[in-house]
Motif scaffolding. Sequence first.
Motif, PDB file in Angstrom:
ATOM      1  N   ASP A  44      -7.733  -1.895  -0.947  1.00 49.11           N
ATOM      2  CA  ASP A  44      -7.914  -2.082  -2.377  1.00 49.11           C
ATOM      3  C   ASP A  44      -8.844  -1.002  -2.901  1.00 49.11           C
ATOM      4  N   GLY A  45      -8.521  -0.443  -4.065  1.00 45.36           N
ATOM      5  CA  GLY A  45      -9.371   0.593  -4.633  1.00 45.36           C
ATOM      6  C   GLY A  45      -8.989   0.905  -6.067  1.00 45.36           C
ATOM      7  N   SER A  46      -9.772   1.758  -6.677  1.00 46.76           N
ATOM      8  CA  SER A  46      -9.537   2.099  -8.077  1.00 46.76           C
ATOM      9  C   SER A  46      -8.513   3.213  -8.245  1.00 46.76           C
ATOM     10  N   ASP A  47      -8.251   3.946  -7.158  1.00 44.09           N
ATOM     11  CA  ASP A  47      -7.347   5.088  -7.234  1.00 44.09           C
ATOM     12  C   ASP A  47      -6.165   4.889  -6.291  1.00 44.09           C
ATOM     13  N   ALA A  48      -4.945   5.038  -6.796  1.00 42.93           N
ATOM     14  CA  ALA A  48      -3.741   4.799  -5.998  1.00 42.93           C
ATOM     15  C   ALA A  48      -3.652   5.753  -4.815  1.00 42.93           C
ATOM     16  N   ALA A  49      -3.963   7.015  -5.033  1.00 43.68           N
ATOM     17  CA  ALA A  49      -3.860   8.007  -3.960  1.00 43.68           C
ATOM     18  C   ALA A  49      -4.825   7.699  -2.821  1.00 43.68           C
ATOM     19  N   THR A  50      -6.016   7.230  -3.172  1.00 43.52           N
ATOM     20  CA  THR A  50      -7.011   6.901  -2.153  1.00 43.52           C
ATOM     21  C   THR A  50      -6.556   5.722  -1.309  1.00 43.52           C
ATOM     22  N   VAL A  51      -6.028   4.695  -1.975  1.00 42.45           N
ATOM     23  CA  VAL A  51      -5.534   3.516  -1.256  1.00 42.45           C
ATOM     24  C   VAL A  51      -4.394   3.912  -0.330  1.00 42.45           C
ATOM     25  N   GLN A  52      -3.483   4.741  -0.807  1.00 38.74           N
ATOM     26  CA  GLN A  52      -2.354   5.186   0.006  1.00 38.74           C
ATOM     27  C   GLN A  52      -2.827   5.970   1.223  1.00 38.74           C
ATOM     28  N   LYS A  93      -4.683  -4.196 -18.730  1.00 37.62           N
ATOM     29  CA  LYS A  93      -4.691  -2.801 -18.304  1.00 37.62           C
ATOM     30  C   LYS A  93      -4.929  -2.699 -16.804  1.00 37.62           C
ATOM     31  N   ILE A  94      -4.448  -1.621 -16.216  1.00 39.90           N
ATOM     32  CA  ILE A  94      -4.626  -1.393 -14.779  1.00 39.90           C
ATOM     33  C   ILE A  94      -6.100  -1.104 -14.494  1.00 39.90           C
ATOM     34  N   ASN A  95      -6.688  -1.882 -13.589  1.00 42.52           N
ATOM     35  CA  ASN A  95      -8.089  -1.635 -13.227  1.00 42.52           C
ATOM     36  C   ASN A  95      -8.264  -1.368 -11.731  1.00 42.52           C
ATOM     37  N   GLY A  96      -7.136  -1.178 -11.031  1.00 39.53           N
ATOM     38  CA  GLY A  96      -7.228  -0.877  -9.618  1.00 39.53           C
ATOM     39  C   GLY A  96      -5.862  -0.916  -8.955  1.00 39.53           C
ATOM     40  N   TRP A  97      -5.874  -0.647  -7.641  1.00 36.41           N
ATOM     41  CA  TRP A  97      -4.628  -0.627  -6.870  1.00 36.41           C
ATOM     42  C   TRP A  97      -4.824  -1.361  -5.554  1.00 36.41           C
ATOM     43  N   GLN A  98      -3.760  -1.976  -5.111  1.00 34.47           N
ATOM     44  CA  GLN A  98      -3.784  -2.675  -3.829  1.00 34.47           C
ATOM     45  C   GLN A  98      -2.518  -2.332  -3.054  1.00 34.47           C
TER      46      GLN A  98
END
Length: 222
Positions: A44-52, A93-98
């Motif tokens: 889980d994180g705020s940035d999609a690329a980082t989570v990936q 609104k989008i506030n993060g990515w999982q």
Amino acid sequence: MPATAVFSQNIRMETPQNVVSLQAQGSLEVQQDLLTISMNSTKDGSDAATVQTQLKAALDAALTEAKKVAQPGQLDVRTGAFSLYPRYGRDGKINGWQGTTELVLEGRDFARISALAGKINTLTLGNVSFGLSREARARVEAEVTAQAIERFKAKAQEISKGFGFGGYTVREVNVQANDQGFAHRGRMEMMQAKSMSADAAVPVEAGRSTVVVTVAGAVQMK
């Protein structure tokens, strides 16, 4: 102008006589010889690329460990589900990515698979299931199918004799096979595994499967 002759013919379809429908089953209970363990990771994180990137790193490390001991049929390794989706706040609104990733260990060498599952520390245990290998299923189904066919033939002969006929011919037949598997301790062992020390093999114990073959059809008594 030449005359045109029109011919019509009424075809009478005869209803089959002395036809009876029946079915018979064969079954055999056998030890399950295939173990499947799924392992996964959720980030889980705020940035999609980082989570990936984190998911990829966890999966790559697990694959490196798994490939050291993989052996076709005994321990097969494959990647499973991979997903990445946004997390929304109360304002919509989008506030993060999982995201999640999965690695599947499968094969007939229970000791090797459970030991590997204990060594992988970048993924967590997801599910443990048991079943029959393709070879075992084919071997058992062949035996049970023969059993079911013999029972179908005996039943057809018995019914024909009961109605005063000397025998029968098969009009149609359908053969279906399935197995009803169960493992007594799979879920309990998974829960225990969460508290195991690092590198400890995942405790597993297979159950048994009942292979059932049904032969259904219709015979004409004669």
